[in-house]
Design a protein around this motif. Structure first.
Motif, PDB file in Angstrom:
ATOM      1  N   PHE A 233      42.238  46.641  36.917  1.00  0.00           N
ATOM      2  CA  PHE A 233      43.296  45.730  37.364  1.00  0.00           C
ATOM      3  C   PHE A 233      44.543  45.946  36.516  1.00  0.00           C
ATOM      4  CE2 PHE A 233      45.205  41.352  36.904  1.00  0.00           C
ATOM      5  CZ  PHE A 233      45.849  41.360  38.138  1.00  0.00           C
ATOM      6  N   VAL A 234      45.693  46.115  37.188  1.00  0.00           N
ATOM      7  CA  VAL A 234      46.962  46.396  36.508  1.00  0.00           C
ATOM      8  C   VAL A 234      47.956  45.295  36.828  1.00  0.00           C
ATOM      9  CG1 VAL A 234      48.850  48.040  36.266  1.00  0.00           C
ATOM     10  CG2 VAL A 234      46.529  48.876  36.673  1.00  0.00           C
TER      11      VAL A 234
ATOM     12  N   MET B 203      37.621  35.556  32.813  1.00  0.00           N
ATOM     13  CA  MET B 203      36.771  35.198  33.945  1.00  0.00           C
ATOM     14  C   MET B 203      35.910  36.360  34.433  1.00  0.00           C
ATOM     15  SD  MET B 203      37.525  32.063  34.152  1.00  0.00           S
ATOM     16  CE  MET B 203      36.603  31.638  35.632  1.00  0.00           C
ATOM     17  N   LEU B 204      36.434  37.591  34.301  1.00  0.00           N
ATOM     18  CA  LEU B 204      35.701  38.780  34.760  1.00  0.00           C
ATOM     19  C   LEU B 204      35.774  39.854  33.669  1.00  0.00           C
ATOM     20  CD1 LEU B 204      37.082  39.028  38.437  1.00  0.00           C
ATOM     21  CD2 LEU B 204      34.854  38.128  37.736  1.00  0.00           C
ATOM     22  N   PRO B 205      35.044  39.669  32.578  1.00  0.00           N
ATOM     23  CA  PRO B 205      35.156  40.607  31.448  1.00  0.00           C
ATOM     24  C   PRO B 205      34.739  42.028  31.794  1.00  0.00           C
ATOM     25  CG  PRO B 205      33.308  39.087  31.145  1.00  0.00           C
ATOM     26  CD  PRO B 205      34.093  38.570  32.301  1.00  0.00           C
ATOM     27  N   GLU B 206      33.997  42.200  32.889  1.00  0.00           N
ATOM     28  CA  GLU B 206      33.560  43.541  33.279  1.00  0.00           C
ATOM     29  C   GLU B 206      34.677  44.351  33.915  1.00  0.00           C
ATOM     30  OE1 GLU B 206      32.685  40.861  36.842  1.00  0.00           O
ATOM     31  OE2 GLU B 206      32.733  40.732  34.647  1.00  0.00           O
ATOM     32  N   VAL B 207      35.758  43.696  34.359  1.00  0.00           N
ATOM     33  CA  VAL B 207      36.901  44.397  34.943  1.00  0.00           C
ATOM     34  C   VAL B 207      37.751  44.971  33.812  1.00  0.00           C
ATOM     35  CG1 VAL B 207      39.028  44.123  36.287  1.00  0.00           C
ATOM     36  CG2 VAL B 207      36.938  42.926  36.989  1.00  0.00           C
ATOM     37  N   HIS B 208      38.136  46.248  33.933  1.00  0.00           N
ATOM     38  CA  HIS B 208      39.054  46.787  32.920  1.00  0.00           C
ATOM     39  C   HIS B 208      40.471  46.394  33.298  1.00  0.00           C
ATOM     40  CE1 HIS B 208      40.557  49.243  29.695  1.00  0.00           C
ATOM     41  NE2 HIS B 208      41.496  49.655  30.523  1.00  0.00           N
ATOM     42  N   VAL B 209      41.179  45.805  32.352  1.00  0.00           N
ATOM     43  CA  VAL B 209      42.506  45.263  32.599  1.00  0.00           C
ATOM     44  C   VAL B 209      43.554  46.076  31.833  1.00  0.00           C
ATOM     45  CG1 VAL B 209      43.998  43.246  32.360  1.00  0.00           C
ATOM     46  CG2 VAL B 209      41.585  42.950  32.967  1.00  0.00           C
ATOM     47  N   ILE B 210      44.606  46.482  32.526  1.00  0.00           N
ATOM     48  CA  ILE B 210      45.735  47.183  31.893  1.00  0.00           C
ATOM     49  C   ILE B 210      46.959  46.277  31.997  1.00  0.00           C
ATOM     50  CG2 ILE B 210      47.237  49.207  31.970  1.00  0.00           C
ATOM     51  CD1 ILE B 210      44.957  50.755  33.251  1.00  0.00           C
TER      52      ILE B 210
ATOM     53  N   ASN C  86      40.729  36.720  43.790  1.00  0.00           N
ATOM     54  CA  ASN C  86      41.110  37.815  44.676  1.00  0.00           C
ATOM     55  C   ASN C  86      40.355  39.106  44.336  1.00  0.00           C
ATOM     56  OD1 ASN C  86      42.911  36.435  46.293  1.00  0.00           O
ATOM     57  ND2 ASN C  86      44.724  37.038  45.119  1.00  0.00           N
ATOM     58  N   LEU C  87      40.131  39.338  43.050  1.00  0.00           N
ATOM     59  CA  LEU C  87      39.391  40.533  42.649  1.00  0.00           C
ATOM     60  C   LEU C  87      37.960  40.499  43.180  1.00  0.00           C
ATOM     61  CD1 LEU C  87      40.667  40.975  38.979  1.00  0.00           C
ATOM     62  CD2 LEU C  87      41.126  42.480  40.915  1.00  0.00           C
ATOM     63  N   LYS C  88      37.357  39.323  43.161  1.00  0.00           N
ATOM     64  CA  LYS C  88      36.016  39.194  43.738  1.00  0.00           C
ATOM     65  C   LYS C  88      36.041  39.501  45.234  1.00  0.00           C
ATOM     66  CE  LYS C  88      34.585  35.486  40.549  1.00  0.00           C
ATOM     67  NZ  LYS C  88      34.179  34.059  40.483  1.00  0.00           N
ATOM     68  N   THR C  89      37.081  39.007  45.906  1.00  0.00           N
ATOM     69  CA  THR C  89      37.210  39.243  47.344  1.00  0.00           C
ATOM     70  C   THR C  89      37.383  40.727  47.642  1.00  0.00           C
ATOM     71  OG1 THR C  89      38.206  37.061  47.664  1.00  0.00           O
ATOM     72  CG2 THR C  89      38.590  38.703  49.385  1.00  0.00           C
ATOM     73  N   ILE C  90      38.220  41.385  46.865  1.00  0.00           N
ATOM     74  CA  ILE C  90      38.461  42.819  47.061  1.00  0.00           C
ATOM     75  C   ILE C  90      37.177  43.602  46.876  1.00  0.00           C
ATOM     76  CG2 ILE C  90      39.599  44.832  46.025  1.00  0.00           C
ATOM     77  CD1 ILE C  90      42.010  42.913  45.470  1.00  0.00           C
ATOM     78  N   ALA C  91      36.433  43.299  45.810  1.00  0.00           N
ATOM     79  CA  ALA C  91      35.170  43.995  45.557  1.00  0.00           C
ATOM     80  C   ALA C  91      34.188  43.769  46.707  1.00  0.00           C
ATOM     81  CB  ALA C  91      34.566  43.524  44.236  1.00  0.00           C
ATOM     82  N   ALA C  92      34.148  42.541  47.230  1.00  0.00           N
ATOM     83  CA  ALA C  92      33.229  42.242  48.331  1.00  0.00           C
ATOM     84  C   ALA C  92      33.640  42.971  49.609  1.00  0.00           C
ATOM     85  CB  ALA C  92      33.191  40.730  48.571  1.00  0.00           C
TER      86      ALA C  92
ATOM     87  N   VAL D 159      42.027  37.152  33.783  1.00  0.00           N
ATOM     88  CA  VAL D 159      41.022  38.039  34.366  1.00  0.00           C
ATOM     89  C   VAL D 159      40.031  38.494  33.310  1.00  0.00           C
ATOM     90  CG1 VAL D 159      40.665  40.300  35.437  1.00  0.00           C
ATOM     91  CG2 VAL D 159      42.479  38.794  36.278  1.00  0.00           C
ATOM     92  N   LYS D 160      40.506  38.821  32.115  1.00  0.00           N
ATOM     93  CA  LYS D 160      39.593  39.220  31.033  1.00  0.00           C
ATOM     94  C   LYS D 160      38.583  38.120  30.729  1.00  0.00           C
ATOM     95  CE  LYS D 160      42.736  42.286  28.469  1.00  0.00           C
ATOM     96  NZ  LYS D 160      43.490  42.460  27.197  1.00  0.00           N
TER      97      LYS D 160
END
Length: 638
Positions: free
Chosen positions: A378-379, A392-399, A361-367, A389-390
């Motif tokens: 991402f929270v 699969m997508l380490p570039e996303v900052h996760v809270i 979903n994060l990929k979809t949102i970014a696209a 998420v960390k």
């Protein structure tokens, strides 16, 4: 894994940075270190790692930045805290550290080692000794007030002079009044005078941020609200002239990291939020609208406070999105109908409410909003989802909101992931602009032909010479644009201002609009007029930038064609263009070639130079109406 074990892993991994997996593992370990002493040790262990090692084998894993540090006390340890904070965000700092108490000479002397170092960021740390060392042994409040006025005047003049002639961003700190100095006065009337005079002294420093666009003033008093932070260790102050404790230096370094991220284009753009147990307590699908916790109780009010904090971010240009494993009909009820929900449907640019994996979903949102996933925060309350998420997508900052709801606001804001040097008018319009972007994508789905879609989009473009109103946005584009940024220049407002005042430079803004609304200032071009050896005039396109919101619509072609036409009008014989590859701009590597330029040179810093002979120009883009105002007397921005 404990901090000590992470430090051992970092020391081992750094021995072979040719393996990209090792570099990524180091960053991951750094992001998990949570203790001040270990932060300093991690920073120290990485001091021997060069930019070339991080970016081995031609990859662009980290971004470089040059930082100069001057002070009136021994503060060398801040290097380690800064290196720790920056490396964990894939930024590689190179430092110049001035000698003890040489800040005046370094900032004032144009030939000082600091100024020869030419930092992008200059940090000047000061403590109360800049005042107290000038007092007599038997000083009292009248002498202190007079000395504060004298020092304030001299410091403001020093910093103003440096800011006026340097393109470096200058970071200062308000100067804390030590408790021992305050306690040395025994009558409360004089204590009040001292506190008032000291606050006025710091107010004069804070005013510098309004007077100079390249000065940032950090409010040190706020850092000391953290119970683990103290001003100084009296033994280290006495024996080693270390007038700030390492806990305070660590806090300052963490704040400087936020400034640096803005300078090098690593500011986050989009806040993606889970719903259940994140925006309200409970599960809407199970508990129903009346059963969730939102308002009407201490815990419910904590969720409302979280909503308000998110809403304030949105008002300042942060894009909001939802990523929730849920049925949308249920989450819609909250945003549409719950009386205590501060956040409403209209606050979100896009929503991915479904049962798909959240990293997808994060990929979809970014696209959908056309930004990189590295610009997402991402929270979520779920440790499982956060860890997934960390991984699969380490570039996303996760809270991970693992604590009480009352702690959510601090968890969201403490990192300063959306901080910027200055907000522009574009920032306040960003949410509506990205909503229009989603509407465009929906509109596009109705057309089989992309060109037919573009024709119906009714695009208009204005090319203009910026004024002071547009200046902050032009500078911001250089700092925040990563993909369509042909040379990845990062320019401060003062640097852009200098170019705008120089006849040899032509700085142009690009503004776009279409049937869905005004996109605002979406691009910029930096062109140098150059006299050639044979006496002829040439234009050199030093950089072209375009916001990701308006890619692939022909706007860049229209703008470049206008520059080529202008070059002809001014009698130029050729137009040159420059391209420097980065980790993000590879899809525009052939930009000049596709517009009739030919590659003529590639130098040692990977700059490829192209030339256009000004014979056959690119065809006008038929679906774009363009207005060109490329002289200083025709500025349409206002």
């Amino acid at each position: 894994m404990e901090n000590l074990q992470r430090l051992r892993e970092i020391r081992s991994l750094k021995k072979n940075l040719a393996d990209p997996a090792n570099a990524e593992a180091i960053v991951k370990h750094l992001r998990e270190i949570d203790e001040v002493a270990s932060m300093a040790k991690a920073g120290f262990s990485l001091q021997s790692v060069s930019l070339d090692q991080w970016n081995a084998n031609g990859r662009n894993f980290v971004k470089p930045i040059r930082i100069g540090i001057v002070s009136n006390f021994m503060c060398g340890e801040i290097e380690n805290y800064l290196r720790f904070n920056l490396t964990r965000e894939c930024i590689c700092p190179e430092f110049y550290l001035g000698d003890f108490d040489q800040y005046i000479f370094e900032l004032m002397n144009e030939n000082s080692e600091l100024q020869q170092f030419n930092p992008a960021l200059t940090v000047c740390l000061l403590d109360e000794h800049v005042v107290t060392d000038r007092l007599s042994d038997e000083w009292f409040i009248d002498e202190m007030e007079a000395k504060l006025t004298e020092v304030s005047t001299s410091l403001c003049e020093l910093f103003s002079r440096y800011a006026s002639r340097s393109s470096s961003v200058l970071v200062l700190n308000t100067i804390p009044l030590a408790a021992l100095t305050y306690q040395g006065i025994i009558d409360y009337r004089s204590k009040a005078r001292l506190s008032r005079a000291w606050r006025e002294f710091n107010n004069q420093l804070l005013d510098l941020a309004a007077a100079h666009k390249n000065i940032v003033v950090l409010d040190t008093e706020l850092f000391q609200q953290n119970s683990s932070v103290k001003l100084r260790d009296v033994r280290m102050a006495s024996y080693a002239k270390m007038y700030m404790d390492e806990t305070l230096l660590a806090e300052i370094a963490a704040e400087i990291r936020k400034v640096v991220q803005s300078i090098v284009g690593k500011t986050k753009k989009c806040l993606v939020l889970d719903c259940d147990n994140t925006l309200w307590g409970g599960v809407i699908g199970d508990d129903g609208l009346e059963g969730i916790v939102l308002g009407d109780s201490p815990e419910g009010e904590a969720f409302v406070a979280f909503h308000r904090a998110i809403k304030r971010l949105a008002k300042q240009g942060v894009i909001l999105a939802i990523n929730s494993k849920n049925d949308k009909v249920n989450t819609d009820k909250v945003f549409d109908s719950h009386p205590d929900s501060v956040l409403r449907q209209d606050d979100f640019v896009t929503q991915s409410v479904n049962w798909d994996p959240k990293h997808e979903n994060l990929k979809t949102i970014a696209a959908q909003i056309n930004i990189g996933t590295d610009h997402l925060v991402f929270v979520d309350d779920s440790e499982f989802e956060c860890n997934l998420v960390k991984g699969m997508l380490p570039e996303v900052h996760v809270i991970n909101l693992a604590g009480e709801a009352s702690e959510f606001v601090e968890a969201l804001l403490a990192g300063g992931w959306f901080n910027t040097l200055e907000l522009t008018s574009e920032d306040f319009q960003r949410a509506s602009q990205y909503k229009s972007q989603v509407a465009r994508e929906d509109f596009r789905a109705a057309y089989d032909s992309y060109e037919d879609y573009l024709r119906e989009l009714e695009i208009s473009v204005e090319l203009f010479v910026p004024d002071e109103i547009a200046l902050p946005r032009i500078a911001q584009l250089t700092q925040r644009t990563n993909q369509f940024n042909l040379t990845t220049w990062r320019l401060s407002e003062s640097e852009v201002q200098v170019m705008m005042a120089d006849h040899n430079w032509l700085v142009l803004g690009i503004r776009a609009a279409d049937r869905f609304g005004d996109n605002g200032i979406v691009g910029a071009m930096f062109i140098q007029r150059s006299q050639q050896a044979d006496g002829s005039l040439a234009f050199i396109v030093k950089n072209v930038l375009l916001s990701c919101r308006v890619f692939s619509r022909g706007i860049e072609t229209s703008a470049l064609r206008e520059v080529l036409l202008l070059a002809r009008e001014e009698g130029a014989s050729k137009v040159y263009g420059e391209y420097i590859p980065s980790a993000k701009n590879g899809k525009f590597e052939h930009f000049f070639e596709t517009h009739g330029f030919e590659a003529v040179d590639k130098n040692t810093n990977d700059t490829t130079t192209y030339v256009h002979p000004l014979r056959d120009l690119p065809e006008a883009v038929s679906w774009i109406a363009i207005k060109s105002h490329t002289t200083e007397t025709e500025n349409v921005y206002a």
